[in-house]
Scaffold this motif. Sequence first.
Motif, short mmCIF file in Angstrom:
data_model
loop_
_atom_site.label_atom_id
_atom_site.label_comp_id
_atom_site.label_asym_id
_atom_site.label_seq_id
_atom_site.Cartn_x
_atom_site.Cartn_y
_atom_site.Cartn_z
N VAL A 160 25.68 -37.43 -14.05
CA VAL A 160 26.08 -36.22 -14.09
C VAL A 160 24.81 -35.55 -15.03
CG1 VAL A 160 27.62 -34.28 -14.92
CG2 VAL A 160 28.37 -36.30 -13.94
N LEU A 161 24.47 -36.20 -16.15
CA LEU A 161 23.74 -35.78 -16.99
C LEU A 161 22.21 -35.52 -16.11
CD1 LEU A 161 24.36 -37.51 -20.32
CD2 LEU A 161 24.71 -35.10 -19.85
N THR A 162 21.91 -36.34 -15.48
CA THR A 162 20.79 -36.51 -14.81
C THR A 162 20.43 -35.40 -13.67
OG1 THR A 162 20.46 -39.04 -14.83
CG2 THR A 162 19.18 -37.92 -13.29
N LYS A 163 21.64 -35.12 -13.05
CA LYS A 163 21.55 -34.02 -12.17
C LYS A 163 21.56 -32.70 -12.84
CE LYS A 163 24.44 -36.36 -8.56
NZ LYS A 163 25.86 -36.49 -7.95
N ILE A 164 22.34 -32.56 -13.88
CA ILE A 164 22.04 -31.37 -14.65
C ILE A 164 20.97 -31.12 -15.26
CG2 ILE A 164 23.07 -30.19 -17.10
CD1 ILE A 164 25.49 -31.52 -16.78
N ALA A 165 20.00 -32.27 -15.68
CA ALA A 165 18.76 -32.17 -16.28
C ALA A 165 17.88 -31.75 -15.04
CB ALA A 165 17.99 -33.42 -16.92
N ILE A 166 18.07 -32.37 -13.98
CA ILE A 166 17.15 -31.91 -12.67
C ILE A 166 17.53 -30.32 -12.50
CG2 ILE A 166 16.71 -32.34 -10.28
CD1 ILE A 166 17.32 -35.27 -10.93
N ALA A 167 18.55 -29.85 -12.20
CA ALA A 167 18.94 -28.44 -11.97
C ALA A 167 18.24 -27.78 -12.98
CB ALA A 167 20.40 -28.43 -11.95
N GLU B 289 8.05 -25.34 -25.44
CA GLU B 289 8.67 -26.80 -25.70
C GLU B 289 9.80 -26.94 -24.77
OE1 GLU B 289 7.26 -29.43 -27.32
OE2 GLU B 289 5.60 -28.11 -27.54
N PRO B 290 10.87 -25.92 -24.76
CA PRO B 290 11.89 -26.37 -23.88
C PRO B 290 11.47 -26.86 -22.42
CG PRO B 290 12.14 -24.31 -25.04
CD PRO B 290 10.79 -24.79 -25.09
N THR B 291 10.60 -26.49 -21.79
CA THR B 291 10.32 -26.86 -20.49
C THR B 291 9.74 -28.16 -20.57
OG1 THR B 291 9.61 -24.73 -19.68
CG2 THR B 291 8.90 -26.34 -18.50
N LYS B 292 8.75 -28.49 -21.76
CA LYS B 292 8.07 -29.89 -21.73
C LYS B 292 9.37 -30.86 -21.90
CE LYS B 292 4.31 -30.04 -24.00
NZ LYS B 292 3.63 -30.19 -25.20
N LEU B 293 10.32 -30.58 -22.55
CA LEU B 293 11.21 -31.30 -23.08
C LEU B 293 12.29 -31.72 -21.81
CD1 LEU B 293 12.96 -32.93 -25.16
CD2 LEU B 293 14.54 -30.98 -25.65
N VAL B 294 12.47 -30.79 -20.87
CA VAL B 294 13.26 -31.08 -19.71
C VAL B 294 12.44 -31.97 -18.66
CG1 VAL B 294 14.46 -29.83 -17.64
CG2 VAL B 294 14.55 -28.86 -20.02
N ASP B 295 11.03 -31.63 -18.68
CA ASP B 295 10.09 -32.33 -17.86
C ASP B 295 10.34 -33.89 -18.09
OD1 ASP B 295 8.95 -30.30 -16.40
OD2 ASP B 295 7.23 -30.20 -17.62
N ARG B 296 10.13 -34.16 -19.46
CA ARG B 296 10.05 -35.53 -19.83
C ARG B 296 11.40 -36.16 -19.79
NH1 ARG B 296 5.76 -32.82 -21.15
NH2 ARG B 296 3.73 -33.91 -21.30
N GLY B 297 12.26 -35.38 -20.25
CA GLY B 297 13.59 -35.90 -20.47
C GLY B 297 14.36 -36.08 -19.30
N SER B 298 14.07 -35.37 -18.18
CA SER B 298 14.67 -35.77 -16.80
C SER B 298 14.10 -36.84 -16.04
CB SER B 298 14.66 -34.29 -15.82
OG SER B 298 12.95 -34.12 -15.66
N ILE B 299 12.93 -37.30 -16.40
CA ILE B 299 12.40 -38.52 -15.78
C ILE B 299 12.77 -39.65 -16.58
CG2 ILE B 299 10.05 -39.93 -15.86
CD1 ILE B 299 8.76 -37.25 -15.46
#
Length: 329
Positions: free
Chosen positions: A38-45, A197-207
Amino acid sequence: MRFLSKFYIDGFILSILATVALASVFPAKGTAADVVDVLTKIAIALLFLLYGTRLSPKEALAGLTHWRLHIIVLASTFVLFPLLGLAARLLAPSVLTDDLYTGLLFLCLVPSTVQSSIAFTSIAKGNVPGAIVSATASNLLGVFVTPLLVILLMNTTGQASVDFSSVGDIVLQLLVPFAIGQLIRPKVIGWLRRYAEPTKLVDRGSILLVVYSAFSAGMVEGIWHMLSPWRILALAGVCCVLLALVITATMVTGRVLGFSREDRIVIVFCGSKKSLATGLPMATVLFASQPVGLIVLPLMIFHQIQLIVCAGLAQRWAKTAEPDQLVAS
């Protein structure tokens, strides 16, 4: 990170390796696996929501109409990869067992990744609108093309069918958030430009979430214990060679055909990757009466290798981006 860079060790690659180690020791099981999913799907969305807010409608339209770029990516995914997979038949059964070769050929037939291809393109300061269209088109077409290629090129038992709900999943998880981002863009674009930074964090965190989820699944299935260390090392070596050949081919093709730096990044990242998220459920259906665990093992290993290699490439290209590209991103 500056200390590590002196030794040519990238912090993001170390993060991926640390995530693999974490999944090996503490794989997500049962309820925990559901939570990670679920967390992965949320991060990708969220990632695609942010992409939607960062791209102007003009840029999005330009990405959609860049047909030369998309043809090259699709040709790499559904022509070059299958040809290399067929050539790898020479490696069975001396290097690869028959089941592992079946899996290697299958990985060559699945579509490209969506989330990580776009994330790496963004990190490398490439053509994100083009990557969104290319990667999404590959994944949508793969729902139909991959089973057809399996039927044509492989001997499978049972009927090959596809769960068409995956098309709806792609629309809901990727395209809808992107469209919402486009709608709210006028209200949030100023904030995003001030705080990158928020976008960078989501980029790497989702991977990292994708890596942890995929590797945890392999540990729970216990497929690593079905083969000798020699076979696993040989398979990893073959996957490395396969990825190197495709990355080299996509780099050369992009330069020979005169694509821009941003477009060449898209060709490499979208044209050299394979989707574990799409490939696993397809394999379950297409190889229902065969050892699915062994068949999907090449895809799982290739998936981890491509993330590590592409993370290094993305960081390297990000450092060589022009100043105006850094500002625009």
